[in-house]
Write an enzyme that holds these catalytic residues in place. Structure first.
Site, PDB file in Angstrom:
ATOM      1  N   LYS A   1       0.816  -1.136   0.038  1.00  0.00           N
ATOM      2  CA  LYS A   1      -0.072   0.210   0.061  1.00  0.00           C
ATOM      3  C   LYS A   1       0.891   1.269   0.044  1.00  0.00           C
ATOM      4  O   LYS A   1       1.494   1.364   0.912  1.00  0.00           O
ATOM      5  CB  LYS A   1      -0.820   0.049   1.393  1.00  0.00           C
ATOM      6  CG  LYS A   1      -1.883  -1.075   1.168  1.00  0.00           C
ATOM      7  CD  LYS A   1      -3.172  -0.746   0.175  1.00  0.00           C
ATOM      8  CE  LYS A   1      -4.271  -1.610   0.172  1.00  0.00           C
ATOM      9  NZ  LYS A   1      -5.435  -1.442  -0.964  1.00  0.00           N
TER      10      LYS A   1
ATOM     11  N   ASP B   1      -0.181  -0.442  -4.699  1.00  0.00           N
ATOM     12  CA  ASP B   1      -1.662  -0.098  -4.589  1.00  0.00           C
ATOM     13  C   ASP B   1      -1.493   1.199  -4.004  1.00  0.00           C
ATOM     14  O   ASP B   1      -1.338   1.333  -2.886  1.00  0.00           O
ATOM     15  CB  ASP B   1      -2.582  -1.146  -3.940  1.00  0.00           C
ATOM     16  CG  ASP B   1      -4.040  -0.550  -4.069  1.00  0.00           C
ATOM     17  OD1 ASP B   1      -4.284   0.500  -4.742  1.00  0.00           O
ATOM     18  OD2 ASP B   1      -4.922  -1.037  -3.539  1.00  0.00           O
TER      19      ASP B   1
ATOM     20  N   GLU C   1      -1.600  -0.593  -8.896  1.00  0.00           N
ATOM     21  CA  GLU C   1      -2.860  -0.401  -8.942  1.00  0.00           C
ATOM     22  C   GLU C   1      -3.368   0.927  -8.618  1.00  0.00           C
ATOM     23  O   GLU C   1      -2.763   1.752  -7.532  1.00  0.00           O
ATOM     24  CB  GLU C   1      -3.412  -1.383  -7.903  1.00  0.00           C
ATOM     25  CG  GLU C   1      -5.121  -1.480  -7.625  1.00  0.00           C
ATOM     26  CD  GLU C   1      -5.436  -2.674  -7.052  1.00  0.00           C
ATOM     27  OE1 GLU C   1      -6.653  -2.911  -6.712  1.00  0.00           O
ATOM     28  OE2 GLU C   1      -4.574  -3.005  -6.479  1.00  0.00           O
TER      29      GLU C   1
ATOM     30  N   ASP D   1      -8.921  -0.036 -10.397  1.00  0.00           N
ATOM     31  CA  ASP D   1      -9.667  -0.675  -9.477  1.00  0.00           C
ATOM     32  C   ASP D   1     -10.768   0.111  -9.207  1.00  0.00           C
ATOM     33  O   ASP D   1     -12.007  -0.009  -9.589  1.00  0.00           O
ATOM     34  CB  ASP D   1      -8.794  -0.805  -8.119  1.00  0.00           C
ATOM     35  CG  ASP D   1      -9.806  -1.504  -7.260  1.00  0.00           C
ATOM     36  OD1 ASP D   1     -11.053  -1.875  -7.288  1.00  0.00           O
ATOM     37  OD2 ASP D   1      -9.121  -1.675  -5.769  1.00  0.00           O
TER      38      ASP D   1
ATOM     39  N   LYS E   1     -14.263  -6.645  -8.334  1.00  0.00           N
ATOM     40  CA  LYS E   1     -14.696  -6.886  -7.088  1.00  0.00           C
ATOM     41  C   LYS E   1     -16.326  -6.986  -7.083  1.00  0.00           C
ATOM     42  O   LYS E   1     -17.128  -6.067  -7.718  1.00  0.00           O
ATOM     43  CB  LYS E   1     -14.491  -5.851  -6.029  1.00  0.00           C
ATOM     44  CG  LYS E   1     -12.789  -5.687  -5.917  1.00  0.00           C
ATOM     45  CD  LYS E   1     -12.530  -4.637  -5.144  1.00  0.00           C
ATOM     46  CE  LYS E   1     -10.848  -4.596  -4.931  1.00  0.00           C
ATOM     47  NZ  LYS E   1     -10.621  -3.585  -3.918  1.00  0.00           N
TER      48      LYS E   1
END
Length: 352
Positions: free
Chosen positions: A158, A186, A212, A237, A261
């Site tokens: 992250k 991400d 991401e 995403d 998702k």
């Protein structure tokens, strides 16, 4: 069919920190769809900073317009029920996903097959990455080393809080784990487009697998600008919820991959459409999860078993839970998610 909702708040074993939030619990709404003695299960995670949906909102949506839309239908009305769930309300994708999954689960149980078997797969294991929360370089390096020792070969870092500091964090992790494990980043929308290009270019000697959502979800032009200027693949995403979003990503060449998702798109039916659309247009895919339990992650893993993706999937969410809130379902074995042999999701109820 009868819909029942259950509020859960499951503690994490370690705080989960991103550019958008810090979580110490997974707050979700579990949905039970019953027909006689059989029940199917689904999950609507509360994710204020991404979908904007709450447990209370999902509960009101499910017990109100979705329940009304399903009135008079049974499990044998599978296709019509899916249509009605989708059209019951605008938005509310997490709520729709929960009921969509519960319906799939219920029908699979009626047929006496696992959910992944119902979707057309005999595969009973799915690989996942594991996430390293935002933290200082030393903490990240230690966490990365521990996760590799746990058997994870794909680490997701992250980033997105500070581009310069992010570069140092990633370099420390690569030095700590060596060249073997795959690293993906991400940014959770945390970088500007220029910071994204600068940071990614500075890290290309670290052999990144992908980055991401480097920029704001609505800034598709900015993401296309980044994609065009770096060699590392870019994964969309938060920019992609449904078909229209994916069409725009494809049209602009905004990303190389898309993260599908269930709680963003509305369930298994919509997710299958997104995966097929991406594949048809040469956009690579992974399936991810929100911070949710073994119910939501189990459904996503069943989807992956039947619809193989282009890269290792991002399904570690339930791994972060101190304990499962349900009896049965998936279990983690290092980087593998083992799918149940029991009918449906294999979930038989809530843990008291």
């Amino acid at each position: 069919m009868k819909l029942t909702t259950h509020l859960i708040s499951a503690p994490l074993h370690t705080p989960f920190v991103t550019a958008l939030r810090t979580a110490t619990r997974a707050d979700s709404l579990l949905v039970e769809l019953s027909d006689g003695p059989l029940s199917g299960w689904g999950e609507a995670p509360q994710v204020w900073k991404v979908t904007g949906e709450s447990r209370a909102g999902a509960q009101a949506c499910i017990e109100g317009p979705i329940a009304a839309a399903l009135e008079g239908l049974g499990p044998d009305d599978f296709t019509e029920a899916l249509r009605r769930i989708e059209n019951a309300t605008a938005g509310n994708f997490g709520a729709k996903a929960a009921v969509d999954v519960a319906l799939h689960d219920l029908v699979a149980r009626r047929h006496g097959v696992s959910l992944h078997g119902f979707l057309g797969s005999t595969i009973d294991t799915v690989q996942t990455d594991v996430t390293l929360s935002v933290g200082d370089p030393d903490a990240l390096a230690d966490a990365a080393t521990a996760r590799v020792a746990d058997g994870f070969g794909v680490l997701k870092l992250k980033v997105g809080t500070d581009a310069v500091a992010d570069v140092e964090r990633v370099r420390r992790v690569r030095a700590a784990v060596g060249p073997g494990p795959r690293l993906r980043l991400d940014a959770n929308q945390g970088w500007s487009r220029r910071d994204a290009v600068t940071a990614i270019r500075a890290l290309e000697d670290c052999d990144l697998e992908l980055v991401e959502q480097p920029v704001a979800a609505a800034d598709l032009e900015g993401m296309a600008w980044v994609t065009d200027r770096v060699g590392t693949p870019i994964l969309a995403d938060e920019s992609v919820y449904g078909v229209r979003d994916l069409v725009n990503v494809i049209r602009l060449g905004a990303a190389d991959l898309v993260n599908v998702k269930l709680a963003k798109c509305g369930g298994l039916a919509a997710a299958r459409t997104l995966l097929e659309l991406a594949r048809a247009h040469g956009v690579r895919t992974i399936v991810g999860s929100m911070m949710e339990s073994h119910v939501g992650v189990g459904a996503a893993a069943a989807l992956v078993a039947a619809y193989p993706t282009s890269a290792v999937n991002d399904l570690d969410a339930a791994w972060w839970l101190r304990d499962s809130p349900v009896v049965g379902g998936i279990r983690y074995d290092g980087a593998l998610i083992r799918l149940p042999f029991e009918p449906g999701l294999g979930v038989t109820g809530l843990i008291a």
